[in-house]
Structures are given as C-alpha cells and as structure tokens.
Design a protein around this motif. Structure first.
Motif, short mmCIF file in Angstrom:
data_model
loop_
_atom_site.label_atom_id
_atom_site.label_comp_id
_atom_site.label_asym_id
_atom_site.label_seq_id
_atom_site.Cartn_x
_atom_site.Cartn_y
_atom_site.Cartn_z
N SER A 98 -23.04 26.59 -82.52
CA SER A 98 -22.00 27.43 -81.93
C SER A 98 -21.28 28.20 -83.03
N ILE A 99 -20.95 29.45 -82.75
CA ILE A 99 -20.07 30.20 -83.65
C ILE A 99 -18.88 30.70 -82.84
N GLN A 100 -17.74 30.74 -83.48
CA GLN A 100 -16.50 31.11 -82.79
C GLN A 100 -16.18 32.60 -82.90
N ASP A 101 -16.73 33.27 -83.91
CA ASP A 101 -16.46 34.70 -84.11
C ASP A 101 -17.36 35.17 -85.25
N SER A 102 -17.45 36.49 -85.40
CA SER A 102 -18.20 37.07 -86.51
C SER A 102 -17.36 37.18 -87.77
N GLU A 103 -16.05 37.09 -87.63
CA GLU A 103 -15.14 37.18 -88.77
C GLU A 103 -14.73 35.77 -89.21
N ILE A 144 -28.17 30.61 -81.43
CA ILE A 144 -26.75 30.75 -81.73
C ILE A 144 -26.00 30.89 -80.41
N ASN A 145 -24.99 30.05 -80.22
CA ASN A 145 -24.16 30.09 -79.02
C ASN A 145 -22.82 30.72 -79.36
N CYS A 146 -22.52 31.85 -78.76
CA CYS A 146 -21.26 32.55 -78.99
C CYS A 146 -20.36 32.36 -77.77
N VAL A 147 -19.32 31.59 -77.90
CA VAL A 147 -18.39 31.39 -76.79
C VAL A 147 -17.38 32.54 -76.82
N VAL A 148 -17.33 33.29 -75.73
CA VAL A 148 -16.61 34.56 -75.70
C VAL A 148 -15.32 34.44 -74.89
N ALA A 164 -10.01 36.78 -77.62
CA ALA A 164 -9.83 36.99 -79.06
C ALA A 164 -11.07 37.53 -79.76
N ASN A 165 -12.27 37.35 -79.15
CA ASN A 165 -13.48 37.79 -79.86
C ASN A 165 -14.43 38.64 -79.03
N ILE A 166 -14.12 38.89 -77.76
CA ILE A 166 -15.05 39.58 -76.88
C ILE A 166 -15.37 40.99 -77.36
N ASP A 167 -14.45 41.61 -78.07
CA ASP A 167 -14.70 42.96 -78.57
C ASP A 167 -15.62 42.98 -79.79
N ARG A 168 -16.03 41.79 -80.26
CA ARG A 168 -16.95 41.70 -81.40
C ARG A 168 -18.30 41.10 -80.99
N ILE A 169 -18.68 41.29 -79.74
CA ILE A 169 -19.98 40.79 -79.30
C ILE A 169 -21.11 41.40 -80.12
N THR A 170 -21.03 42.69 -80.38
CA THR A 170 -22.08 43.34 -81.18
C THR A 170 -22.19 42.69 -82.55
N ALA A 171 -21.07 42.46 -83.20
CA ALA A 171 -21.09 41.85 -84.53
C ALA A 171 -21.61 40.42 -84.48
N MET A 172 -21.31 39.69 -83.40
CA MET A 172 -21.80 38.31 -83.29
C MET A 172 -23.31 38.27 -83.08
#
Length: 391
Positions: free
Chosen positions: A136-141, A174-178, A181-189
């Motif tokens: 799991s990752i929480q964000d791309s930043e 990779i599991n990205c929980v959206v 706070a992070n939905i606008d960085r889906i592309t980066a994730m």
C-alpha cells in the motif's frame, strides 16, 4: 484488499433453492481466503479497514491452527490466500505460515504496509513459496504519505521493499488508497507504481467502515475531485495499456448503483480474523445481530455451509423492496450489508448508495460534508481498547 470478483466461472452454480435460514447447501463455494494474521501494525492510517475493537496479540491464532485452516480452505475449493493484517510482517512465524499456505496448494499473496518486512525475511518468504506481494502507498509525495500513515520514513521503506521484490522477480501490486488529501495525485501515484516495476495498481477509494467512518468528514473527496479522478484514470489506462493493469472503481458515496459486496454475501470469499472468527466480509462485525463461528470450534466447511452469519444474507429471500423485485438484484445483491446497517440501522435494507433507496438522499448529504479536521489515527490493539466507539 485484494478481491476475487472475476472468477465465478471456476465454481459452477449448484441447483439448490435459497439458502437463507434453511437446510439447503450453499449455491457457491469460496475461492478466496483473507487471512488476517494480526491487528498489530506500525502505521496509523486513518482509513484502516480493521475494526475499532482490535484483537490483541495473545488472542492471535498460532501457526499450527493457520496450517489447519489453509488445509481446510484448499479442501473447500479455495484457490488463493491473502496474508494480511494489520501488518503480517510483525508475526515472527510469518515464513512458517506462508510455507503452510503454499504446501496446501494455495496461491499466496502477502498484503503488507511495506514496513516490517526485512530484506532477510523477504528472501525466506520467497524460498517458502510466496507468489505475490501487494504494497500500500498513501501518496506520491513522501511527506504527505508519511503524514497519512502517521509514520516517519514509511514512504522510503515501501519503495525499498518494492525494489527488493522486483530484484527477486516477485509480482508486485501497488494499492493506492484514495481520499480527499491525495485524489488529485492519482496520475503521480500510478506513475510511481510504474516506476517501481508493479504489474498492477489498485486505485481503491476509501470505504467508510471502522476507522474510515470515524474520519469520514476528513477523508471524503469533493464533488469536483471525483470526475477529475475518473477522467485521469481513463487517460492513464490508455497511456499505460499493455504495461500495467489499472483497477479502479467509483467511490461508493458518489455512485448511482452499489457494488456487489465481495461478489455476494457468502458466495465467493471468507475472512478469518486474528482471533479465529470467520466472517463473510472484513467489516461484517459491525452488524451486532450476527453470530460468528470460530475455526477453533468448527471446520471451515461447516462454517461456510451452516454458520448463522454466512446464511443471514445468502441468496435473495432476505431482500426487501426495492431490491426484492429489482432487475439488478442478481447483479449487486442489494449492495453492502454493512453499509446498509451503518447508514440506516437495518442490515436488510437496500444499500443507500443506490439511487433507488429511500435513504439515498442521506448519502448525498454525507458526501457533501468535508471538514479539514485532524485525523483520528488508527491505534494498536491495547491503545485502541480505550477508544470510544463511533457516535
């Protein structure tokens, strides 16, 4: 959480009547087992799918019991086991448990936070027969990711583990929980997942049970963010077609129709908690009227066929209107029973996500509530015992 919603053809439907409340055998058999080895975890994600009341270490099933569970699961027809938690890496016998699952003929998927699995443990897991890993990752930043996880350095450790997996030629998801706070960085994730060598990425919108329900107003995306995210995913699928599989679904509170909960209640999968309760889905304990049997007292086959919890919403006879005569009743099975209970107080009601539900306006109103308040972070078992339940 990994799901097994696309394998119905593997287990043909039996010709029996409705199973709810009667002596009829189940019409389907499970193909997936979620094995929650522990509720302990170094992270504190505010959307954790674990219940608010967590199982303590001393109540966790030992490895011989898990070995028996895996053997019974394989005999029942289960094909894959997802070793989860909490963080399964905190179990000192994780390698032994993994080897037992593989020896039973099960495809083994480790679902990990990426924090707690050392390089040496990973090599031993691979030698024991581990087939696949989901991180799991929480964000791309990095700073944002560590803040969401409530663990400094988590992002770097996840990347390091992903690198080791690719070097060992272990397939990686990779599991990205959206959430807001992070939905606008889906592309980066997704770009991060590609750079890490993942073969699959799950864009998993937060589901509002347990800790996520406690933090709903802090996590809920806005009405403007959701269509942007949908458009972004469409573009990413075209851009990375043939390079990475991108799984994504519409967030519940913004959907027109509900999703079929784990492919239908008591239909395709089962979940064993750290203390041995067997659930039809990971959130089922939120429904207080259900009676859950334990692997210490019953075989998995007995639980699957006869447990009151599994029979409660199996089939169609429990349904009320508008589900009972809806043309989609065999598609979404009335939606999520846990969500129906939490939002209406009636586990047999239509999932209020459905626009046909008389309670759908409540969901629309909840989706419009966004408040930037500090997260109530998920705690570990002993500390969580003192937390008051959600009001």
């Amino acid at each position: 959480m990994a799901t097994t919603d696309d394998h119905d053809h593997l287990f043909p439907t039996q010709t029996s009547g409705l199973a709810n409340g009667g002596a009829e055998p189940p019409r389907h058999w499970p193909i997936g087992l979620l094995a929650e080895l522990t509720h302990r975890c170094p992270l504190g994600c505010p959307y954790c799918s674990n219940p608010l009341t967590l199982d303590r270490r001393e109540s966790e099933l030992d490895s011989p019991t898990w070995t028996r569970v895996f053997e019974e699961a394989a005999a029942l027809g289960v094909l894959q086991v997802h070793l989860s938690g909490g963080e399964p890496g905190v179990r000192r016998d994780l390698v032994e448990i993994t080897a037992a699952a593989r020896s039973s003929g099960l495809y083994t998927n480790l679902i990990t936070s990426g924090v707690g699995v050392t390089a040496s443990t990973l090599e031993r897991l691979v030698a024991a027969g581990l087939d696949h890993v989901q991180i799991s990752i929480q964000d791309s930043e990095p700073d944002s990711a560590d803040k969401i996880a409530n663990y400094a350095g988590a992002f770097a450790r996840k990347k390091a583990l992903a690198g080791r997996l690719i070097a060992l030629k272990i397939p990686l998801t990779i599991n990205c929980v959206v959430h807001r706070a992070n939905i606008d960085r889906i592309t980066a994730m997704v770009e991060l997942a590609v750079s890490l060598g993942a073969s699959r990425v799950e864009i998993a919108h937060v589901q509002y049970y347990g800790w996520a329900l406690r933090n709903r107003d802090s996590l809920m995306p806005t009405a403007d963010q959701v269509p942007r995210a949908i458009k972004a995913v469409e573009g990413l699928r075209k851009r990375y077609h043939g390079k990475i599989v991108i799984d994504a679904v519409l967030p519940d509170y913004y959907a027109r129709f509900p999703k079929p909960c784990v492919g239908g209640w008591g239909r395709r999968s089962l979940n064993v908690t750290p203390a041995g309760k067997v659930l039809p889905c990971h959130a089922a304990e939120v429904i207080p009227s259900l009676e859950f049997w334990r692997v210490q007292d019953h075989s998995l086959a007995d639980i699957w066929s006869n447990s009151p919890a599994f029979k409660a919403f199996r089939g169609l006879s429990w349904m009320k209107e508008p589900c009972r005569n809806c043309e989609r009743r065999d598609v979404d099975y009335g939606g999520c029973r846990c969500q129906a209970f939490m939002l209406t107080g009636d586990a047999a009601a239509a999932d209020p996500v459905c626009h046909l539900s008389p309670h759908h306006a409540d969901v629309v109103a909840l989706a419009a509530r966004q408040h930037d308040v500090p997260y109530s972070y998920r705690l570990n078992p002993r500390k969580a015992d003192s937390n008051a339940p959600v009001g």
